[in-house]
Design a protein around this motif. Structure first.
Motif, short mmCIF file in Angstrom:
data_model
loop_
_atom_site.label_atom_id
_atom_site.label_comp_id
_atom_site.label_asym_id
_atom_site.label_seq_id
_atom_site.Cartn_x
_atom_site.Cartn_y
_atom_site.Cartn_z
N ASN A 111 0.77 -1.25 0.00
CA ASN A 111 0.00 0.00 0.00
C ASN A 111 0.80 1.29 0.00
N ASN A 112 2.09 1.29 0.32
CA ASN A 112 2.93 2.48 0.12
C ASN A 112 4.40 2.09 0.23
N GLY A 113 5.28 3.08 -0.01
CA GLY A 113 6.70 2.79 -0.02
C GLY A 113 7.22 2.35 1.33
N ALA A 114 6.74 2.96 2.40
CA ALA A 114 7.16 2.56 3.74
C ALA A 114 6.75 1.11 4.03
N ALA A 115 5.57 0.72 3.56
CA ALA A 115 5.11 -0.65 3.75
C ALA A 115 6.01 -1.64 3.01
N ALA A 116 6.48 -1.25 1.84
CA ALA A 116 7.39 -2.12 1.08
C ALA A 116 8.65 -2.40 1.88
N LEU A 117 9.24 -1.35 2.45
CA LEU A 117 10.46 -1.52 3.22
C LEU A 117 10.19 -2.29 4.51
N ALA A 118 9.03 -2.05 5.13
CA ALA A 118 8.67 -2.79 6.34
C ALA A 118 8.51 -4.28 6.05
N LEU A 119 7.89 -4.61 4.92
CA LEU A 119 7.69 -6.01 4.57
C LEU A 119 9.02 -6.70 4.29
N VAL A 120 9.90 -6.02 3.56
CA VAL A 120 11.23 -6.58 3.28
C VAL A 120 11.96 -6.87 4.59
N THR A 121 11.91 -5.92 5.50
CA THR A 121 12.61 -6.09 6.78
C THR A 121 11.99 -7.20 7.60
N LEU A 167 13.00 -10.62 6.06
CA LEU A 167 14.41 -10.98 5.94
C LEU A 167 15.26 -10.68 7.17
N ALA A 168 14.79 -9.79 8.06
CA ALA A 168 15.73 -9.27 9.05
C ALA A 168 15.24 -9.23 10.49
N VAL A 169 14.15 -9.89 10.84
CA VAL A 169 13.69 -9.89 12.23
C VAL A 169 14.76 -10.53 13.12
N GLY A 170 15.18 -9.79 14.16
CA GLY A 170 16.20 -10.29 15.06
C GLY A 170 17.61 -10.25 14.52
N LEU A 225 12.36 0.47 10.61
CA LEU A 225 13.06 -0.82 10.58
C LEU A 225 13.07 -1.47 11.96
N GLU A 226 13.31 -0.68 12.99
CA GLU A 226 13.36 -1.24 14.34
C GLU A 226 11.97 -1.68 14.81
N SER A 227 10.93 -1.01 14.32
CA SER A 227 9.58 -1.35 14.78
C SER A 227 9.14 -2.74 14.33
N VAL A 228 9.76 -3.27 13.29
CA VAL A 228 9.41 -4.61 12.82
C VAL A 228 10.45 -5.64 13.22
N GLY A 229 11.37 -5.26 14.13
CA GLY A 229 12.23 -6.27 14.73
C GLY A 229 13.66 -6.34 14.25
N ALA A 230 14.10 -5.41 13.41
CA ALA A 230 15.49 -5.43 12.95
C ALA A 230 16.37 -4.61 13.88
N ARG A 231 17.67 -4.89 13.87
CA ARG A 231 18.66 -4.07 14.56
C ARG A 231 19.46 -3.31 13.51
N LEU A 232 19.70 -2.07 13.75
CA LEU A 232 20.45 -1.26 12.78
C LEU A 232 21.94 -1.31 13.09
N ARG A 249 5.92 -12.10 -0.76
CA ARG A 249 4.51 -12.30 -1.10
C ARG A 249 3.84 -13.28 -0.15
N ARG A 250 4.57 -14.29 0.34
CA ARG A 250 4.00 -15.30 1.21
C ARG A 250 4.15 -14.98 2.68
N HIS A 251 4.77 -13.87 3.02
CA HIS A 251 4.94 -13.51 4.43
C HIS A 251 3.58 -13.10 5.00
N PRO A 252 3.29 -13.44 6.27
CA PRO A 252 1.98 -13.09 6.85
C PRO A 252 1.65 -11.60 6.79
N LEU A 253 2.66 -10.74 6.93
CA LEU A 253 2.39 -9.30 6.92
C LEU A 253 1.92 -8.83 5.54
N ALA A 254 2.24 -9.57 4.50
CA ALA A 254 1.84 -9.16 3.15
C ALA A 254 0.33 -9.03 3.03
#
Length: 303
Positions: free
Chosen positions: A9-19, A22-25, A48-55, A168-173
């Motif tokens: 639904n928007n660019g921020a959502a795209a980056l949130a889904l990728v993170t 691929l990058a939780v924890g 990025l941190e809100s969905v579980g990644a570390r920077l 595409r198959r991730h639950p957040l999608a």
């Protein structure tokens, strides 16, 4: 390598889904100078941190080198993220690392180009585009579907088919999916008539000047009108600092309010140097007659 695409639904959502996929924890390696705020107070690092990644931040605010990235990549690295600061510019003593150099690292490379330019454009030589980023080796590209693409608000994810399928198959999608109207609008943008953004970028300054002269002459009997050179900004969160040669109809500034509130065709110009300028790069040629009628109504109401 097979390529895929997915839309949210928007660019921020795209980056949130990728993170999220691929990058939780795990760590995301990103340059300090690319930790941008994207509007309305929302910031890339907090997203990025809100969905579980570390920077894992590398470089300084104004300079980063490929060695900085290489030193940060390790067993905990999920991917390297390169973010284009699409709504501001940092100039002077700066350096960044191009996509082609980052692909030598041993982890996936995600490139957020921001403004949604799909292919290189001659008027936007410094604006990254999806085709070039993928050709240079990016594993995933994220972008907005509006802004420079000129379509509906949505988020695009393009790149390696296996990674796109994971997204595409991730639950957040499911939570971030778009509806059929958005998909139809995006398809029309890509396959239908030229959208307004693309038409404006392609507009020729000489053609715009000729139109401005015709329009000024058409209202000269009711208002002090003239054709003037103008400079337009791309705007919309893309190509900051880029100026587009244009032309405008110059009118008395006291017509501004009447034009903005016109019941049939509200017209928004800008007041500059004590004159109201109607920049034609933002007006389709088919609307010239309607614009003339609106100016004539505004002038009549002033009298």
């Amino acid at each position: 390598m097979p390529a895929g695409a997915h839309v949210v639904n928007n660019g921020a959502a795209a980056l949130a889904l990728v993170t999220s996929a691929l990058a939780v924890g795990r760590e995301v390696v990103v340059a300090r100078g690319e930790l941008v705020e994207i509007g309305d107070g929302f910031r890339i690092p907090e997203l990025l941190e809100s969905v579980g990644a570390r920077l894992r931040e590398v470089g300084t605010t104004n300079r980063v080198r490929v060695d900085d990235y290489a030193a940060a990549v390790g067993d905990e690295t999920a991917f390297v993220l390169k973010v284009h600061p699409s709504n501001f510019r940092v100039t002077g003593f700066t350096s960044s690392v191009p996509v082609a150099e980052l692909t030598a690292l041993s982890v996936p490379l995600v490139v957020d180009i921001g403004s949604g330019l799909l292919a290189a454009h001659p008027r936007l030589p410094d604006e990254p585009d999806a085709a070039t980023a993928l050709r240079d080796g990016a594993d995933l590209v994220t972008a907005s579907g509006d802004k420079l693409l000129g379509g509906p608000q949505c988020g695009l994810m393009l790149g390696r088919a296996d990674l796109v399928e994971r997204l595409r198959r991730h639950p957040l999608a499911r939570a971030l999916r778009v509806d059929k109207l958005t998909l139809a609008a995006l398809e029309a943008t890509l396959r239908g008539p030229t959208p307004p953004v693309a038409a404006a970028l392609a507009a020729d300054a000489a053609d715009l000047r000729a139109r401005a002269e015709r329009l000024a002459a058409a209202v000269a009997d009711v208002a002090a009108a003239s054709a003037v050179a103008s400079v337009a900004a791309v705007g919309g969160g893309g190509a900051p600092g880029v100026e587009l040669p244009s032309a405008a109809v110059s009118l008395p500034h006291d017509l501004a309010a009447a034009l903005r509130t016109d019941a049939e065709l509200p017209v928004v110009g800008r007041v500059e140097g004590g004159r109201l300028l109607l920049d034609l790069v933002a007006v389709a040629p088919d609307d010239d007659a309607a614009l003339v009628a609106a100016v004539r109504r505004a002038a009549a109401g002033r009298g």
